[in-house]
Design a protein around this motif. Structure first.
Motif, PDB file in Angstrom:
ATOM      1  N   GLN A 134       0.822  -1.197   0.000  1.00 11.01           N
ATOM      2  CA  GLN A 134       0.000   0.000   0.000  1.00 11.01           C
ATOM      3  C   GLN A 134       0.862   1.255   0.000  1.00 11.01           C
ATOM      4  O   GLN A 134       1.938   1.297   0.596  1.00 11.01           O
ATOM      5  N   VAL A 135       0.351   2.264  -0.711  1.00 11.87           N
ATOM      6  CA  VAL A 135       0.984   3.578  -0.713  1.00 11.87           C
ATOM      7  C   VAL A 135      -0.103   4.630  -0.510  1.00 11.87           C
ATOM      8  O   VAL A 135      -1.270   4.398  -0.816  1.00 11.87           O
ATOM      9  N   ARG A 136       0.313   5.752   0.043  1.00 10.99           N
ATOM     10  CA  ARG A 136      -0.550   6.929   0.067  1.00 10.99           C
ATOM     11  C   ARG A 136      -0.025   7.849  -1.007  1.00 10.99           C
ATOM     12  O   ARG A 136       1.188   8.010  -1.172  1.00 10.99           O
ATOM     13  N   ILE A 137      -0.928   8.456  -1.756  1.00  8.39           N
ATOM     14  CA  ILE A 137      -0.510   9.358  -2.825  1.00  8.39           C
ATOM     15  C   ILE A 137      -1.326  10.635  -2.743  1.00  8.39           C
ATOM     16  O   ILE A 137      -2.535  10.602  -2.544  1.00  8.39           O
ATOM     17  N   ARG A 138      -0.624  11.746  -2.843  1.00  7.11           N
ATOM     18  CA  ARG A 138      -1.260  13.048  -2.877  1.00  7.11           C
ATOM     19  C   ARG A 138      -0.815  13.697  -4.174  1.00  7.11           C
ATOM     20  O   ARG A 138       0.378  13.811  -4.443  1.00  7.11           O
ATOM     21  N   SER A 139      -1.776  14.104  -4.989  1.00  2.00           N
ATOM     22  CA  SER A 139      -1.473  14.621  -6.317  1.00  2.00           C
ATOM     23  C   SER A 139      -1.757  16.111  -6.396  1.00  2.00           C
ATOM     24  O   SER A 139      -2.776  16.587  -5.907  1.00  2.00           O
ATOM     25  N   ASN A 140      -0.839  16.832  -7.026  1.00  2.00           N
ATOM     26  CA  ASN A 140      -1.017  18.247  -7.315  1.00  2.00           C
ATOM     27  C   ASN A 140      -0.896  18.438  -8.818  1.00  2.00           C
ATOM     28  O   ASN A 140       0.129  18.066  -9.400  1.00  2.00           O
ATOM     29  N   PHE A 141      -1.933  19.013  -9.426  1.00  2.35           N
ATOM     30  CA  PHE A 141      -1.903  19.290 -10.855  1.00  2.35           C
ATOM     31  C   PHE A 141      -1.340  20.691 -11.072  1.00  2.35           C
ATOM     32  O   PHE A 141      -1.771  21.645 -10.420  1.00  2.35           O
ATOM     33  N   ALA A 142      -0.383  20.810 -11.980  1.00  2.00           N
ATOM     34  CA  ALA A 142       0.169  22.122 -12.309  1.00  2.00           C
ATOM     35  C   ALA A 142      -0.896  22.909 -13.068  1.00  2.00           C
ATOM     36  O   ALA A 142      -1.459  22.405 -14.049  1.00  2.00           O
ATOM     37  N   LEU A 143      -1.185  24.097 -12.610  1.00  2.00           N
ATOM     38  CA  LEU A 143      -2.175  24.949 -13.271  1.00  2.00           C
ATOM     39  C   LEU A 143      -1.556  25.767 -14.396  1.00  2.00           C
ATOM     40  O   LEU A 143      -2.185  25.990 -15.427  1.00  2.00           O
ATOM     41  N   LYS A 144      -0.313  26.205 -14.165  1.00  2.00           N
ATOM     42  CA  LYS A 144       0.366  27.018 -15.162  1.00  2.00           C
ATOM     43  C   LYS A 144       1.863  26.891 -14.946  1.00  2.00           C
ATOM     44  O   LYS A 144       2.329  26.908 -13.800  1.00  2.00           O
ATOM     45  N   GLU A 145       2.599  26.749 -16.011  1.00  2.00           N
ATOM     46  CA  GLU A 145       4.054  26.695 -15.916  1.00  2.00           C
ATOM     47  C   GLU A 145       4.578  28.122 -15.826  1.00  2.00           C
ATOM     48  O   GLU A 145       4.328  28.929 -16.711  1.00  2.00           O
ATOM     49  N   ILE A 146       5.273  28.420 -14.753  1.00  2.00           N
ATOM     50  CA  ILE A 146       5.834  29.751 -14.549  1.00  2.00           C
ATOM     51  C   ILE A 146       7.267  29.814 -15.065  1.00  2.00           C
ATOM     52  O   ILE A 146       7.653  30.762 -15.724  1.00  2.00           O
ATOM     53  N   LYS A 147       8.043  28.804 -14.755  1.00  2.00           N
ATOM     54  CA  LYS A 147       9.430  28.745 -15.210  1.00  2.00           C
ATOM     55  C   LYS A 147       9.808  27.292 -15.411  1.00  2.00           C
ATOM     56  O   LYS A 147       9.513  26.451 -14.573  1.00  2.00           O
ATOM     57  N   TYR A 148      10.461  27.018 -16.520  1.00  2.00           N
ATOM     58  CA  TYR A 148      10.959  25.681 -16.796  1.00  2.00           C
ATOM     59  C   TYR A 148      12.311  25.836 -17.474  1.00  2.00           C
ATOM     60  O   TYR A 148      12.405  26.427 -18.549  1.00  2.00           O
ATOM     61  N   GLU A 149      13.323  25.360 -16.840  1.00  2.00           N
ATOM     62  CA  GLU A 149      14.673  25.412 -17.390  1.00  2.00           C
ATOM     63  C   GLU A 149      15.300  24.035 -17.294  1.00  2.00           C
ATOM     64  O   GLU A 149      14.985  23.271 -16.381  1.00  2.00           O
ATOM     65  N   THR A 150      16.179  23.731 -18.203  1.00  2.00           N
ATOM     66  CA  THR A 150      16.933  22.493 -18.108  1.00  2.00           C
ATOM     67  C   THR A 150      18.423  22.775 -17.922  1.00  2.00           C
ATOM     68  O   THR A 150      19.167  21.893 -17.520  1.00  2.00           O
ATOM     69  N   ALA A 151      18.847  23.994 -18.207  1.00  2.00           N
ATOM     70  CA  ALA A 151      20.259  24.350 -18.079  1.00  2.00           C
ATOM     71  C   ALA A 151      20.633  24.546 -16.613  1.00  2.00           C
ATOM     72  O   ALA A 151      19.958  25.262 -15.881  1.00  2.00           O
ATOM     73  N   LEU A 152      21.691  23.870 -16.198  1.00  2.00           N
ATOM     74  CA  LEU A 152      22.178  24.010 -14.828  1.00  2.00           C
ATOM     75  C   LEU A 152      22.961  25.311 -14.692  1.00  2.00           C
ATOM     76  O   LEU A 152      23.649  25.717 -15.623  1.00  2.00           O
ATOM     77  N   PRO A 153      22.906  25.945 -13.524  1.00  2.98           N
ATOM     78  CA  PRO A 153      23.703  27.153 -13.282  1.00  2.98           C
ATOM     79  C   PRO A 153      25.136  26.763 -12.922  1.00  2.98           C
ATOM     80  O   PRO A 153      25.447  26.524 -11.749  1.00  2.98           O
ATOM     81  N   LEU A 154      25.985  26.650 -13.908  1.00  2.00           N
ATOM     82  CA  LEU A 154      27.342  26.125 -13.703  1.00  2.00           C
ATOM     83  C   LEU A 154      28.332  27.210 -13.339  1.00  2.00           C
ATOM     84  O   LEU A 154      28.195  28.362 -13.730  1.00  2.00           O
ATOM     85  N   ARG A 155      29.346  26.777 -12.594  1.00  2.00           N
ATOM     86  CA  ARG A 155      30.478  27.653 -12.308  1.00  2.00           C
ATOM     87  C   ARG A 155      31.730  26.799 -12.207  1.00  2.00           C
ATOM     88  O   ARG A 155      31.654  25.605 -11.905  1.00  2.00           O
ATOM     89  N   ALA A 156      32.856  27.404 -12.477  1.00  2.00           N
ATOM     90  CA  ALA A 156      34.126  26.685 -12.426  1.00  2.00           C
ATOM     91  C   ALA A 156      34.430  26.277 -10.988  1.00  2.00           C
ATOM     92  O   ALA A 156      34.155  27.023 -10.052  1.00  2.00           O
ATOM     93  N   THR A 157      34.968  25.067 -10.840  1.00  2.04           N
ATOM     94  CA  THR A 157      35.317  24.564  -9.505  1.00  2.04           C
ATOM     95  C   THR A 157      36.814  24.391  -9.346  1.00  2.04           C
ATOM     96  O   THR A 157      37.275  23.952  -8.304  1.00  2.04           O
TER      97      THR A 157
END
Length: 159
Positions: A134-157
């Motif tokens: 058994q699992v408990r599941i709580r679902s939230n439906f996205a109403l509107k996409e505000i921001k969607y990015e796939t690029a990571l904020p990279l910096r030199a290490t």
């Protein structure tokens, strides 16, 4: 342990995050390297796993999978076996785009992409309700996409 990234590595990765279809020569021109040097660095980033793969970003609405659901899943029994069964099952479901083990009220957070609400209901019936525990599941439906990015904020290490 995280890989060390030089400033030139970050430039290469940022350029590829913007456009992964760049040729090695185009990439070299953007980051001010010779093509052979750029190719060697690119190869190293791939071999060390910094670059996992190359992909195309598909518009969900245009591809008729525009509904985004965040499912907070809590396992009723906590054991290594139960977790392993859940994780293996999740990895087989194409609708599950992301799955994270999380802290807080739920054990896992899933990002599920479906065409419409009825498809999410079918996902629940075919997948969640058929788990051998058994699992408990709580679902939230996205109403509107505000921001969607796939690029990571990279910096030199490294310097």
């Amino acid at each position: 342990m995280a890989s060390s990234l030089s400033e030139i590595d970050v430039k290469i990765l940022n350029a590829l995050q913007e456009d992964s279809r760049l040729t090695v020569q185009e990439l070299a021109d953007r980051v001010a390297l010779s093509a052979s040097s750029c190719w060697r660095r690119l190869r190293s980033l791939e071999e060390t796993g910094v670059i996992r793969r190359y992909t195309a970003l598909v518009d969900p609405k245009a591809a008729a999978v525009g509904e985004c659901v965040f499912a907070h899943v809590t396992l009723e029994r906590h054991s290594a076996e139960t977790a392993a069964i859940f994780i293996e099952a999740v990895r087989k479901r194409a609708e599950v785009l992301e799955c994270y083990a999380v802290s807080g009220d739920a054990d896992y957070l899933l990002r599920v992409a479906v065409g419409e609400i009825a498809d999410y209901n079918r996902f629940l019936e075919e997948f969640v309700f058929h788990l051998p525990f058994q699992v408990r599941i709580r679902s939230n439906f996205a109403l509107k996409e505000i921001k969607y990015e796939t690029a990571l904020p990279l910096r030199a290490t490294t310097r």
